[in-house]
Write a protein that holds these residues in place. Structure first.
Motif, PDB file in Angstrom:
ATOM      1  N   LEU A  84      33.603 -24.471 -10.437  1.00 54.21           N
ATOM      2  CA  LEU A  84      34.713 -25.242  -9.875  1.00 54.21           C
ATOM      3  C   LEU A  84      34.890 -26.534 -10.659  1.00 54.21           C
ATOM      4  CD1 LEU A  84      33.074 -23.773  -7.267  1.00 54.21           C
ATOM      5  CD2 LEU A  84      35.259 -24.429  -6.301  1.00 54.21           C
ATOM      6  N   ALA A  85      35.941 -27.280 -10.348  1.00 53.47           N
ATOM      7  CA  ALA A  85      36.284 -28.485 -11.108  1.00 53.47           C
ATOM      8  C   ALA A  85      35.234 -29.576 -10.980  1.00 53.47           C
ATOM      9  CB  ALA A  85      37.638 -29.020 -10.656  1.00 53.47           C
ATOM     10  N   ASP A  86      34.664 -29.748  -9.802  1.00 52.97           N
ATOM     11  CA  ASP A  86      33.705 -30.827  -9.575  1.00 52.97           C
ATOM     12  C   ASP A  86      32.896 -30.549  -8.315  1.00 52.97           C
ATOM     13  OD1 ASP A  86      35.403 -31.527  -7.397  1.00 52.97           O
ATOM     14  OD2 ASP A  86      36.491 -32.958  -8.630  1.00 52.97           O
ATOM     15  N   HIS A  87      32.025 -31.482  -7.973  1.00 53.23           N
ATOM     16  CA  HIS A  87      31.138 -31.298  -6.834  1.00 53.23           C
ATOM     17  C   HIS A  87      31.901 -31.242  -5.506  1.00 53.23           C
ATOM     18  CE1 HIS A  87      27.333 -31.226  -4.794  1.00 53.23           C
ATOM     19  NE2 HIS A  87      27.686 -32.232  -4.043  1.00 53.23           N
ATOM     20  N   PHE A  88      32.922 -32.052  -5.376  1.00 51.96           N
ATOM     21  CA  PHE A  88      33.691 -32.053  -4.130  1.00 51.96           C
ATOM     22  C   PHE A  88      34.363 -30.696  -3.905  1.00 51.96           C
ATOM     23  CE2 PHE A  88      37.354 -32.855  -1.426  1.00 51.96           C
ATOM     24  CZ  PHE A  88      36.738 -33.502  -0.355  1.00 51.96           C
ATOM     25  N   ALA A  89      34.944 -30.124  -4.945  1.00 50.18           N
ATOM     26  CA  ALA A  89      35.586 -28.810  -4.826  1.00 50.18           C
ATOM     27  C   ALA A  89      34.556 -27.732  -4.482  1.00 50.18           C
ATOM     28  CB  ALA A  89      36.309 -28.458  -6.126  1.00 50.18           C
ATOM     29  N   ALA A  90      33.380 -27.798  -5.098  1.00 48.09           N
ATOM     30  CA  ALA A  90      32.325 -26.828  -4.797  1.00 48.09           C
ATOM     31  C   ALA A  90      31.861 -26.965  -3.350  1.00 48.09           C
ATOM     32  CB  ALA A  90      31.158 -27.013  -5.763  1.00 48.09           C
ATOM     33  N   THR A  91      31.712 -28.187  -2.888  1.00 48.59           N
ATOM     34  CA  THR A  91      31.289 -28.425  -1.508  1.00 48.59           C
ATOM     35  C   THR A  91      32.331 -27.902  -0.520  1.00 48.59           C
ATOM     36  OG1 THR A  91      30.039 -30.366  -2.211  1.00 48.59           O
ATOM     37  CG2 THR A  91      30.564 -30.198   0.138  1.00 48.59           C
ATOM     38  N   ALA A  92      33.593 -28.130  -0.805  1.00 47.87           N
ATOM     39  CA  ALA A  92      34.664 -27.630   0.070  1.00 47.87           C
ATOM     40  C   ALA A  92      34.640 -26.104   0.130  1.00 47.87           C
ATOM     41  CB  ALA A  92      36.022 -28.132  -0.419  1.00 47.87           C
ATOM     42  N   MET A  93      34.368 -25.463  -0.991  1.00 49.56           N
ATOM     43  CA  MET A  93      34.310 -24.003  -0.996  1.00 49.56           C
ATOM     44  C   MET A  93      33.119 -23.513  -0.165  1.00 49.56           C
ATOM     45  SD  MET A  93      34.503 -21.372  -4.165  1.00 49.56           S
ATOM     46  CE  MET A  93      34.135 -19.641  -3.965  1.00 49.56           C
ATOM     47  N   VAL A  94      31.984 -24.192  -0.252  1.00 49.02           N
ATOM     48  CA  VAL A  94      30.820 -23.815   0.553  1.00 49.02           C
ATOM     49  C   VAL A  94      31.156 -23.886   2.039  1.00 49.02           C
ATOM     50  CG1 VAL A  94      28.512 -24.580   1.272  1.00 49.02           C
ATOM     51  CG2 VAL A  94      29.046 -24.349  -1.151  1.00 49.02           C
ATOM     52  N   VAL A  95      31.837 -24.937   2.449  1.00 50.14           N
ATOM     53  CA  VAL A  95      32.211 -25.075   3.861  1.00 50.14           C
ATOM     54  C   VAL A  95      33.148 -23.935   4.266  1.00 50.14           C
ATOM     55  CG1 VAL A  95      33.443 -26.521   5.526  1.00 50.14           C
ATOM     56  CG2 VAL A  95      31.811 -27.550   3.932  1.00 50.14           C
TER      57      VAL A  95
END
Length: 101
Positions: A34-45
């Motif tokens: 993903l683009a960055d950590h925030f995007a990866a975290t949102a996908m995990v949620v």
């Protein structure tokens, strides 16, 4: 009622229908960038919400800009079942909305 394991052929056929997914021993898995950590975290949620809805949970790993899933069915003795592919297809549907590749 117990969930029935799929045959090796059924697993291989279903994995072939899911680009990016692979069979790793007795589990199916996929990693997304993903683009960055925030995007990866949102996908995990988002994946966690789907897992709750399906009452089927994977091993889910969050990296800085990566998300990895490893899926098998505990109710079937750790074998791969149709439940695993249902979850994988749902994750494939939501991944583009997070910019995952």
């Amino acid at each position: 009622m117990a969930t029935e394991p799929l045959s090796q052929k059924e697993i291989e056929d279903r994995v072939a229908e899911l680009p990016g997914w692979s069979l790793e021993g007795d589990r199916i898995s996929r990693s997304y960038r993903l683009a960055d950590h925030f995007a990866a975290t949102a996908m995990v949620v988002h994946i966690a919400q789907v897992q709750e809805e399906l009452d089927h949970h994977s091993d889910l790993t969050l990296g800085y800009n990566t998300v990895s899933l490893t899926v098998h069915t505990h109710d079937a003795g750790g074998a791969v079942t149709e439940k695993d592919f249902t979850l994988a297809r749902r994750v494939e549907q939501l991944a583009p909305g997070h910019g995952a590749s």
